[in-house]
Design an enzyme around this catalytic site. Structure first.
Site, PDB file in Angstrom:
ATOM      1  N   HIS A 111      39.379  34.709  36.592  1.00  0.00           N
ATOM      2  CA  HIS A 111      38.975  36.089  36.297  1.00  0.00           C
ATOM      3  C   HIS A 111      39.462  37.038  37.409  1.00  0.00           C
ATOM      4  CE1 HIS A 111      36.220  39.316  34.892  1.00  0.00           C
ATOM      5  NE2 HIS A 111      36.177  39.607  36.187  1.00  0.00           N
ATOM      6  N   GLU A 112      39.171  36.671  38.642  1.00  0.00           N
ATOM      7  CA  GLU A 112      39.542  37.541  39.774  1.00  0.00           C
ATOM      8  C   GLU A 112      41.058  37.620  39.921  1.00  0.00           C
ATOM      9  OE1 GLU A 112      37.464  39.460  41.098  1.00  0.00           O
ATOM     10  OE2 GLU A 112      35.737  38.524  40.149  1.00  0.00           O
ATOM     11  N   HIS A 161      42.592  40.182  37.788  1.00  0.00           N
ATOM     12  CA  HIS A 161      42.569  41.540  38.363  1.00  0.00           C
ATOM     13  C   HIS A 161      43.767  41.730  39.285  1.00  0.00           C
ATOM     14  CE1 HIS A 161      38.698  42.878  36.890  1.00  0.00           C
ATOM     15  NE2 HIS A 161      38.023  41.896  37.478  1.00  0.00           N
ATOM     16  N   HIS A 207      29.056  38.799  45.745  1.00  0.00           N
ATOM     17  CA  HIS A 207      29.516  38.989  44.363  1.00  0.00           C
ATOM     18  C   HIS A 207      31.041  39.099  44.351  1.00  0.00           C
ATOM     19  CE1 HIS A 207      28.670  39.807  40.137  1.00  0.00           C
ATOM     20  NE2 HIS A 207      29.821  40.446  40.191  1.00  0.00           N
ATOM     21  N   ALA A 208      31.695  38.249  43.550  1.00  0.00           N
ATOM     22  CA  ALA A 208      33.160  38.150  43.581  1.00  0.00           C
ATOM     23  C   ALA A 208      33.825  39.482  43.208  1.00  0.00           C
ATOM     24  CB  ALA A 208      33.622  37.063  42.626  1.00  0.00           C
ATOM     25  N   HIS A 246      25.411  44.843  39.427  1.00  0.00           N
ATOM     26  CA  HIS A 246      26.112  46.057  39.000  1.00  0.00           C
ATOM     27  C   HIS A 246      25.198  47.272  38.900  1.00  0.00           C
ATOM     28  CE1 HIS A 246      28.427  42.551  37.886  1.00  0.00           C
ATOM     29  NE2 HIS A 246      29.513  43.282  37.808  1.00  0.00           N
ATOM     30  N   GLU A 298      39.002  43.630  33.004  1.00  0.00           N
ATOM     31  CA  GLU A 298      38.120  42.462  33.049  1.00  0.00           C
ATOM     32  C   GLU A 298      38.633  41.312  32.179  1.00  0.00           C
ATOM     33  OE1 GLU A 298      35.962  42.292  35.236  1.00  0.00           O
ATOM     34  OE2 GLU A 298      35.930  44.404  35.800  1.00  0.00           O
ATOM     35  N   TYR A 310      32.450  44.728  30.465  1.00  0.00           N
ATOM     36  CA  TYR A 310      32.432  43.281  30.225  1.00  0.00           C
ATOM     37  C   TYR A 310      32.219  42.969  28.749  1.00  0.00           C
ATOM     38  CZ  TYR A 310      32.018  43.292  35.278  1.00  0.00           C
ATOM     39  OH  TYR A 310      32.238  43.515  36.617  1.00  0.00           O
TER      40      TYR A 310
HETATM   41  O1  X8Z Z   1      31.039  40.838  37.888  1.00  0.00           O
HETATM   42  C1  X8Z Z   1      31.778  40.065  37.341  1.00  0.00           C
HETATM   43  C2  X8Z Z   1      33.032  39.565  38.052  1.00  0.00           C
HETATM   44  C3  X8Z Z   1      33.602  40.583  38.961  1.00  0.00           C
HETATM   45  S1  X8Z Z   1      34.325  41.929  38.132  1.00  0.00           S
HETATM   46  C4  X8Z Z   1      32.688  38.342  38.879  1.00  0.00           C
HETATM   47  N1  X8Z Z   1      31.474  39.587  36.107  1.00  0.00           N
HETATM   48  C5  X8Z Z   1      30.269  39.995  35.403  1.00  0.00           C
HETATM   49  C6  X8Z Z   1      29.017  39.483  36.086  1.00  0.00           C
HETATM   50  O2  X8Z Z   1      29.118  38.597  36.941  1.00  0.00           O
HETATM   51  O3  X8Z Z   1      27.933  39.947  35.755  1.00  0.00           O
HETATM   52  C7  X8Z Z   1      32.291  38.681  35.313  1.00  0.00           C
HETATM   53  C8  X8Z Z   1      31.505  38.420  34.076  1.00  0.00           C
HETATM   54  C9  X8Z Z   1      30.407  39.426  34.018  1.00  0.00           C
HETATM   55 ZN    ZN Z   2      36.057  41.427  37.056  1.00  0.00          ZN
END
Ligand code: X8Z
Ligand code: ZN
Length: 618
Positions: A378-379, A382, A348-349, A508, A406, A518
């Site tokens: 997105h990254e 950050h 997960h990024a 998450h 975010e 988000y």
């Molecule tokens: O988790 C993330 C990023 C890292 S902060 C890749 N996002 C959420 C997800 O993947 O569920 C970005 C959009 C929503």
């Molecule tokens: Zn993020």
């Protein structure tokens, strides 16, 4: 007397406080001691968080027992440090110690130090909690599932299942991997999760909060936060429901005889994504003008033989074009931007700050496609934020609120994904730019931005209720699917029970990361986009604005980013938008052409869905 060196550090960390010396040279000993404490704490915090960051990095980029143990050991070291800082900080009468301009900043600083968080737990219970979270993350990140009608049981989420969900149009194959993933993750974590809820709640209560949800919401510094997000959702819900009705009709055409009802929820496995959180991958099924040429950006990227590194460089170029900072040498040397072979990692990024003002990194199993290009931005957003606030004291090195963090990269990505910009950088062919092409393009964006909204809201809407007990422990999965039905209009393709725990099949939830950030981000990024476009003197509709190379827009954004969390988010927002409220109108304005179009297409269609059994599709 506070030493000159310390003073220099203080004035450099709190750049806004040029007059601190005047206050310290007075005879207020308490104040002097308090400042001395802050200076020392700041230095030690940077060191401790750096060591913690390294241990977490080593673990997450190489999951094994040894790295895990070291990471858990460092978590204990950090907890001790935080506890000691909390004891010291709360021994000062900090609420009345400072006056004038200084009051606000030091009050804020001490206030942050006076919330202890999970280290409030007795040592053994804290270790148990940290171990539970690590175990859940392990289960999630190393889960393997069996392929459809095959004995190959080595499919991992990244890249196998993600690719499969993206491309397969085989109803039964999709159903198979959808349910397998939940068997191999969420269901396996149920015991862990129940204990985790107990312990995080216990920690929150020891901090004076009513439950963990209450503690999580504290960063939003607002008494009306829960009501505000609900009201935002209500404003955007009609747009979501139009999209939902249109997509449902297209899916009925794609999967005839599969029982999808014209007035019912959509089966959750058909939307191109494991959690149905963004639907861009089924664009081909729902394209408004199918005959209109639409050169897919992913195809173009692959044709051009772009590499993950190219994608990161492209993104960096956008930041630099706004007059923002390039990435540091440490960033390029230490980031992991492709999935390594021969070891397990958390794919997960994520973006990392190592608190030494130069070591920032991204960890991402990048694939060459449009979605990942957006995620790269997105990254990088950050990392840009980390760099901009790196001169703030450690306690202020965070977003104005987590939603701001975010939103940064996404704001830039809104410009990147305009057809004009994609054409400029050679990722979109020479397709005619008319109303039909425009609606095609808006649909593509809506499939990621609008489809996400109810998902972004419901995860924590569910967790808040789990923490508060409103959803009782024996109804966790029932409560989850009630939320999925109510907000997203989805149903599970395979019958669920309360033995399952489908929420924990999402990163998450398994990893203890709050999610409402988000939802906040998806709303405020359009506010920022609109404000930056105004600064760039953009003429024309909002969805066509590209701020590339505009220094005025970059300058405005920078002013906000460099504040970190040293000011309340409302003030940070005012720097860019002239408003201090979350506001859904810029998002609605952006999608106005699509809304008009959808309403016409959906004439005579049922909008919304009849109530149904949340635990199984009809
Ligand atoms: O988790 C993330 C990023 C890292 S902060 C890749 N996002 C959420 C997800 O993947 O569920 C970005 C959009 C929503
Ligand atoms: Zn993020």
């Amino acid at each position: 007397m506070v030493s000159i060196t310390c003073l220099m550090i203080l004035t450099s960390v709190v750049t806004t406080l040029a007059q601190t010396e005047r206050y310290i040279s007075g005879d207020n000993m308490d104040m002097e001691a308090a400042l001395q404490f802050l200076i020392e704490h700041n230095e030690r915090a940077a060191q401790t968080y750096n060591r913690m960051g390294n241990a977490r990095w080593n673990y997450q980029t190489n999951l094994n027992e040894e790295t895990k143990e070291e990471m858990l050991r460092m978590t204990e070291v950090r907890a001790e440090f935080v506890k000691e800082a909390w004891k010291n900080a709360t021994s000062f009468a900090w609420k009345d110690l400072f006056e004038g301009e200084q009051h606000e900043i030091f009050y804020r600083w001490f206030k942050k130090l006076s919330v202890l968080g999970s280290p409030a737990l007795p040592k053994d219970r804290l270790s148990e909690l940290n171990k539970l979270i690590a175990d859940m993350q392990d289960i999630y990140s190393t889960a393997k599932v069996c392929a459809f009608e095959s004995t190959d049981c080595s499919l991992s989420l990244d890249p196998d299942l993600t690719e499969l969900l993206r491309g397969s149009r085989n109803f039964d194959e999709l159903k198979h991997v959808w349910s397998q993933w939940r068997d191999k993750t969420g269901k396996k974590m149920k015991g862990h999760f129940l204990k985790y809820v107990q312990l995080t709640n216990e920690a929150a209560r020891l901090n004076g909060f009513s439950d963990a949800g209450d503690l999580w919401r504290e960063v939003y510094e607002s008494e009306t936060f829960v009501r505000d997000v609900e009201a935002l959702w209500k404003t955007m819900e009609p747009l979501y429901q139009q999209l939902h009705a249109y997509v449902r009709r297209k899916l009925i055409q794609q999967y005839p005889g599969r029982g999808i009802r014209a007035d019912g929820p959509i089966p959750a496995h058909l939307l191109g994504n494991m959690w149905a959180q963004s639907w861009g991958n089924i664009f081909d099924l729902v394209k408004p003008y199918p005959d209109k040429e639409f050169i897919d950006v992913t195809d173009m990227m692959q044709e051009k033989k772009m590499t993950p590194l190219d994608m990161f460089k492209l993104s960096e170029d956008f930041f630099i074009s706004l007059g923002l900072l390039p990435m540091t040498p440490e960033f390029w040397n230490r980031s992991v931007i492709e999935k390594p072979k021969g070891r397990e990692m958390v794919c997960h990024a994520s973006a990392w700050n190592f608190f030494d003002r130069k070591d920032f990194r991204i960890k991402m199993c990048t694939k060459v496609n449009m979605q990942d290009l957006i995620t790269v931005h997105h990254e990088m957003g950050h990392v840009q934020y980390y760099q901009q606030y790196a001169k703030q004291p450690v306690m202020f090195q965070s977003g104005a609120n987590p939603g701001f963090h975010e939103a940064v990269g996404d704001v830039l990505a809104l410009s990147v994904s305009t057809s004009d910009h994609l054409r400029k950088i050679g990722l979109l062919g020479d397709v005619p730019d008319d109303d039909e092409a425009d609606i095609n393009h808006q649909m593509k964006t809506a499939l990621s931005k609008i489809a996400f909204l109810p998902f972004g809201y419901l995860i924590d809407s569910w967790r808040w209720k789990v923490f508060s007990g409103e959803i009782p422990v024996e109804r966790l999965n029932s409560g989850w699917w009630e939320h999925r039905l109510k907000y997203q209009g989805l149903c599970p393709p395979v019958k669920r029970t309360d033995e399952d725990l489908d929420a924990a099949a999402k990163y998450h939830v398994a990893s203890d990361v709050p999610y409402i950030r988000y939802f906040v981000s998806y709303v405020i990024q359009f506010q920022f986009h609109k404000a930056l476009c105004k600064a760039a003197e953009h003429q024309g509709p909002l969805h066509k604005c590209d701020i590339y190379q505009n220094k005025a827009a970059g300058q405005l954004l920078r002013q906000m980013l460099r504040q970190g969390s040293s000011v309340e988010w409302k003030e940070a927002m005012r720097i860019v938008t002239d408003s201090d409220r979350m506001d859904a109108n810029p998002l609605l304005e952006y999608f106005e052409p699509l809304l008009q179009w959808l309403q016409k297409q959906n004439e005579g269609e049922v909008i919304g869905w009849e109530s149904a059994n949340p635990m199984a599709c009809p």
